[in-house]
Enzyme design. Structure first.
Site, PDB file in Angstrom:
ATOM      1  N   ASP A 126     -16.339   6.157  -9.747  1.00  0.00           N
ATOM      2  CA  ASP A 126     -16.663   4.822  -9.216  1.00  0.00           C
ATOM      3  C   ASP A 126     -16.254   3.683 -10.143  1.00  0.00           C
ATOM      4  OD1 ASP A 126     -18.512   5.219 -11.223  1.00  0.00           O
ATOM      5  OD2 ASP A 126     -20.188   4.387 -10.104  1.00  0.00           O
ATOM      6  N   HIS A 184     -11.553   7.211 -16.722  1.00  0.00           N
ATOM      7  CA  HIS A 184     -12.110   6.297 -17.735  1.00  0.00           C
ATOM      8  C   HIS A 184     -11.067   5.942 -18.795  1.00  0.00           C
ATOM      9  CE1 HIS A 184     -16.675   7.263 -16.996  1.00  0.00           C
ATOM     10  NE2 HIS A 184     -16.060   6.747 -15.942  1.00  0.00           N
ATOM     11  N   TYR A 237     -13.466   1.210 -19.969  1.00  0.00           N
ATOM     12  CA  TYR A 237     -13.858   2.253 -20.922  1.00  0.00           C
ATOM     13  C   TYR A 237     -12.867   2.405 -22.066  1.00  0.00           C
ATOM     14  CZ  TYR A 237     -17.937   4.089 -18.480  1.00  0.00           C
ATOM     15  OH  TYR A 237     -19.188   4.248 -17.939  1.00  0.00           O
TER      16      TYR A 237
END
Length: 444
Positions: A170, A201, A265
């Site tokens: 997500d 990520h 991230y």
């Protein structure tokens, strides 16, 4: 119109009520005949399930609902497994975060040594769920959004290569919604066509256009260069301080390669010193503690209130709308929608100058037969080098789990861009082994 049967694996999760609310909000496009919960923690699941039973009784009485710890009961007669398990729950997440900090390394749920520890706990149970699905509903699809998605995806590729599993995350969805807010798009991220590549990520947007083909990147870049992904802060007052820092830090991540727009991230890999400096200010109070004190407490309090009142009217459950991508995915498969989505899939030449066996996150077109990958082409040396290092970490973790190899896991932690030395990696590993002795395979 076909109605689907769904089992939510991780029925006791604090995210489960929001997913149920989200499913209810999208019944017109993804009709459901049955929802089941499955969890190996009967007590925790029952607290959530009793409240959800009342919610479903009041808002969608036509949907059959049940919850169980019995695999045969849970996985029989289903079309989709929606999996979001957390092995070890938040108590082990706390260990993932705090153990690396003893040695000057930040602790995080999916990145660095913490993510590796979580991955080692998750592989076995995810494979077990796939096996349950294939035994009792061999035509079903598993939609996996359990973290750490990169390690889990590599494990499913290695251990169950022919299974009907789609790994999805997500995080890009949440960032794209913020991009759409920057652009003031009326239909949010669905007004955008994106090109993106990377690992989970660990990726970059290279092109974003509207449906008419107009380039939207310049306006987003202008905003990100100044504010990161912080947008409309008055609208996002509920966003926690740690997340606001992550969205703001995207400004500095973007500066490293202004030809692209980054996944947030990447901050953990590019600025580990910065992240540790922030974490070390409160070494006894990490993100796990924050979640336990707020989300964990609030969701179970709300569930208890629904049960005590015997009504979900005016309850404190909120739709997990950012997870509507799960409905997009299930709808696309059920009704052959040919929907373009970012999935975590085997590269196999989509990125032509990258490991063909790597599990990469790229746009795919989803329909009744699963997904078709788009061609990314060649990627720049900077991203290629970063991705080669990180995908090697993920592969070594899975190899360590399969072979029970201490050496491989030591190599994986040593290779992580977040860890400064092999010596530090060994100290962290030895402490993680002790903390995870109830969850990891025995390493030799």
């Amino acid at each position: 119109m076909k109605k689907s049967s769904v089992v939510i694996a991780g029925g006791g999760s604090t995210f489960t009520p929001g997913i149920v609310m989200m499913l209810l909000e999208h019944l017109k496009r993804f009709p459901i005949r049955q929802i089941k919960f499955y969890d190996n923690d009967a007590v925790r699941q029952e607290k959530i399930a009793e409240a959800c039973a009342i919610l479903l009784r009041e808002r969608a009485p036509e949907i059959d609902f049940s919850y169980t710890t019995d695999p045969k009961e849970a996985f029989s007669d289903i079309d989709f497994v929606m999996a979001h398990i957390r092995v070890g729950k938040y108590a082990m997440r706390e260990q993932d975060e705090k153990i690396p900090m003893r040695y000057g390394v930040f602790g995080q749920e999916t990145c660095g040594p913490g993510g590796i520890a979580y991955g080692m706990r998750s592989i076995g149970p995810i494979i077990e769920i796939i096996d349950f699905m294939e035994r009792y509903s061999p035509n079903a699809w598993m939609l996996n959004y359990s973290n750490p998605a990169a390690i889990v995806a590599e494990a499913t590729r290695r251990i169950r290569p022919n299974s009907k599993i789609i790994n999805i995350c997500d995080m890009p969805v949440g960032i794209e919604e913020r991009m759409a807010e920057i652009l003031k798009l009326p239909n949010g991220r669905k007004d955008m066509e994106v090109r993106y590549y990377g690992l989970n990520h660990f990726g970059w947007w290279t092109d974003i256009r509207d449906k008419q083909g107009n380039d939207l990147m310049p306006k987003i870049k202008e905003h990100v260069a100044k504010h990161g992904y912080i947008v409309n802060p008055e609208k996002h007052v509920e966003t926690e301080v740690s997340w606001n820092d992550t969205f703001a830090k995207a400004r500095d991540v973007y500066a490293i390669d202004p030809d692209t727009l980054p996944n947030t991230y990447l901050k953990y890999y590019f600025f580990p010193d910065y992240v540790f400096a922030h974490d070390s200010q409160h070494p006894e109070h990490t993100r796990a503690n924050e979640v336990m004190e707020h989300r964990e407490k609030n969701v179970f309090t709300a569930a208890r209130a629904v049960v005590d009142k015997n009504t979900a009217k005016d309850c404190d459950f909120h739709s997990d709308e950012h997870a509507s991508y799960i409905v997009d995915l299930a709808e696309a498969i059920t009704f052959n929608k040919k929907t373009r989505m970012l999935l975590i899939v085997k590269n196999e030449g989509s990125i032509v100058n990258f490991d063909p066996t790597a599990m990469v996150e790229i746009p795919c077109v989803v329909g009744a037969n699963g997904y078709e990958k788009t061609c990314v082409g060649k990627i720049p040396q900077f991203q290629k080098g970063l991705m080669e290092q990180q995908v090697s970490v993920e592969k070594l973790v899975v190899e360590a789990w399969i072979s029970g190899s201490y050496q491989k896991l030591w190599q994986a932690i040593s290779l992580s861009k977040t860890v400064p030395s092999v010596t530090i990696a060994k100290k962290i590993l030895d402490d993680l082994i002790e903390a995870n002795k109830d969850y990891w395979p025995i390493l030799k």
